[in-house]
Design a protein around this motif. Structure first.
Motif, PDB file in Angstrom:
ATOM      1  N   TYR A 198      18.142  37.770  -3.887  1.00  0.00           N
ATOM      2  CA  TYR A 198      18.287  39.086  -3.259  1.00  0.00           C
ATOM      3  C   TYR A 198      19.766  39.243  -2.920  1.00  0.00           C
ATOM      4  O   TYR A 198      20.376  38.346  -2.335  1.00  0.00           O
ATOM      5  N   TYR A 208      26.806  45.337   2.217  1.00  0.00           N
ATOM      6  CA  TYR A 208      26.932  45.968   3.519  1.00  0.00           C
ATOM      7  C   TYR A 208      28.312  46.615   3.656  1.00  0.00           C
ATOM      8  O   TYR A 208      29.312  46.111   3.146  1.00  0.00           O
ATOM      9  N   GLN A 218      31.013  47.897   6.580  1.00  0.00           N
ATOM     10  CA  GLN A 218      31.321  47.762   7.996  1.00  0.00           C
ATOM     11  C   GLN A 218      32.566  48.569   8.334  1.00  0.00           C
ATOM     12  O   GLN A 218      33.660  48.262   7.865  1.00  0.00           O
ATOM     13  N   ARG A 247      28.843  47.776  13.450  1.00  0.00           N
ATOM     14  CA  ARG A 247      28.004  46.741  12.856  1.00  0.00           C
ATOM     15  C   ARG A 247      27.923  46.924  11.342  1.00  0.00           C
ATOM     16  O   ARG A 247      28.053  48.038  10.847  1.00  0.00           O
ATOM     17  N   PRO A 248      27.684  45.854  10.590  1.00  0.00           N
ATOM     18  CA  PRO A 248      27.456  46.001   9.145  1.00  0.00           C
ATOM     19  C   PRO A 248      26.172  46.786   8.889  1.00  0.00           C
ATOM     20  O   PRO A 248      25.170  46.583   9.578  1.00  0.00           O
ATOM     21  N   LEU A 266      23.566  48.208   5.671  1.00  0.00           N
ATOM     22  CA  LEU A 266      23.194  48.085   4.260  1.00  0.00           C
ATOM     23  C   LEU A 266      23.463  49.387   3.517  1.00  0.00           C
ATOM     24  O   LEU A 266      23.116  50.462   3.999  1.00  0.00           O
ATOM     25  N   PHE A 295      30.925  43.949   2.384  1.00  0.00           N
ATOM     26  CA  PHE A 295      30.501  42.556   2.255  1.00  0.00           C
ATOM     27  C   PHE A 295      29.340  42.458   1.285  1.00  0.00           C
ATOM     28  O   PHE A 295      28.375  43.219   1.381  1.00  0.00           O
ATOM     29  N   PHE A 300      20.817  33.545   4.445  1.00  0.00           N
ATOM     30  CA  PHE A 300      21.493  34.827   4.238  1.00  0.00           C
ATOM     31  C   PHE A 300      22.986  34.589   4.407  1.00  0.00           C
ATOM     32  O   PHE A 300      23.502  34.579   5.522  1.00  0.00           O
ATOM     33  N   TYR A 301      23.706  34.408   3.290  1.00  0.00           N
ATOM     34  CA  TYR A 301      25.135  34.098   3.355  1.00  0.00           C
ATOM     35  C   TYR A 301      25.959  35.267   2.851  1.00  0.00           C
ATOM     36  O   TYR A 301      25.664  35.855   1.814  1.00  0.00           O
ATOM     37  N   PHE A 302      27.043  35.568   3.581  1.00  0.00           N
ATOM     38  CA  PHE A 302      27.910  36.678   3.240  1.00  0.00           C
ATOM     39  C   PHE A 302      29.165  36.212   2.514  1.00  0.00           C
ATOM     40  O   PHE A 302      29.627  35.087   2.691  1.00  0.00           O
ATOM     41  N   GLY A 303      29.727  37.130   1.728  1.00  0.00           N
ATOM     42  CA  GLY A 303      31.046  36.918   1.161  1.00  0.00           C
ATOM     43  C   GLY A 303      32.110  37.182   2.213  1.00  0.00           C
ATOM     44  O   GLY A 303      31.808  37.526   3.356  1.00  0.00           O
ATOM     45  N   THR A 304      33.368  37.045   1.805  1.00  0.00           N
ATOM     46  CA  THR A 304      34.487  37.114   2.747  1.00  0.00           C
ATOM     47  C   THR A 304      34.950  38.541   3.015  1.00  0.00           C
ATOM     48  O   THR A 304      35.769  38.762   3.900  1.00  0.00           O
TER      49      THR A 304
END
Lengths: 114, 109
Positions: free
Chosen positions: B32, B36, B38, B43-44, B46, B89, B97-101
């Motif tokens: 998945y 997002y 921001q 807040r971030p 979707l 992001f 649930f890991y985000f990019g930079t």
């Protein structure tokens, strides 16, 4: 639909002091996340709960950070003692199920350690 | 755990031009891939997401493509507007649930 609630919005503390953040997820959301977002960076996952069990806390600095989610609803994140580098926005998010669904974020708590 | 890389870190485009942001991930269990937006101090939120059984998804000016074999996915914004200026992001989601930079997008009027 009520969103993810976090408090406080802002907190300023001196280094070596303790601080706690509170999160109330969206009703019915089983999964709760705590992220640390340092200015200019992406959210870093600190801990993930599925109901009241921990799914992932591999990036939580356990010597000073702790989190709990009693009864599988609200959650608290604590830092004891705080360091200057802990200054960041702490974001709480929740989702209906583990992983593969949208995560909804709270407004965050901006922590400044001086 | 998952490792999500995002490029570029900053992007400036003229209003009306297209913007493309790319992400790669490492965990083949991720299935998945949300994006997002921001805005400063907020807040971030979707904006679009895609699941691993789909190669492309479009919503008005925003589209996302996914290449599971190569483990990369991209966000495409067409006809950019000043209100698209924000930090974007990507995330790769399996059991975690890991985000990019992040990519700071500036749309120049």
């Amino acid at each position: 639909e009520a969103g993810v609630a976090q408090s406080p919005r802002y907190k300023i503390i001196e280094k070596r002091q303790s601080v706690a953040f509170w999160c109330n997820p969206i009703s019915g959301h089983a999964t709760l996340y705590w992220y640390q977002q340092i200015l200019g960076q992406g959210p870093k996952l600190l801990i993930q709960f599925q109901n009241n069990g921990v799914v992932d806390d591999s990036q939580l600095p356990k010597d000073r950070f702790s989190a709990e989610r009693l009864k599988g609803v609200d959650s608290t994140l604590k830092i004891q003692p705080a360091k200057l580098e802990d200054s960041a926005v702490y974001l709480c998010a929740s989702s209906l199920a583990e992983g593969r669904t949208e995560a909804f974020f709270g407004q965050g708590t901006r922590l400044t350690v001086v | 755990g998952e490792n999500v890389e995002q490029h570029p870190s900053t992007l400036s485009v003229q209003e009306g031009d297209s913007a493309v942001i790319k992400c790669t991930y490492s965990d083949s269990a991720s299935n998945y891939f949300p994006w997002y937006k921001q805005e400063l101090g907020k807040r971030p939120q979707l904006i679009i997401d895609i699941r691993s059984n789909v190669g492309e998804k479009k919503d008005q000016r925003i589209a996302v493509t996914l290449n599971k074999t190569a483990k990369h996915f991209s966000l495409h914004i067409t006809e950019t507007q000043p209100e698209d200026s924000a930090v974007y992001f990507c995330a790769a989601v399996g059991n975690q649930f890991y985000f990019g930079t992040g990519t700071s997008l500036t749309v120049i009027p």
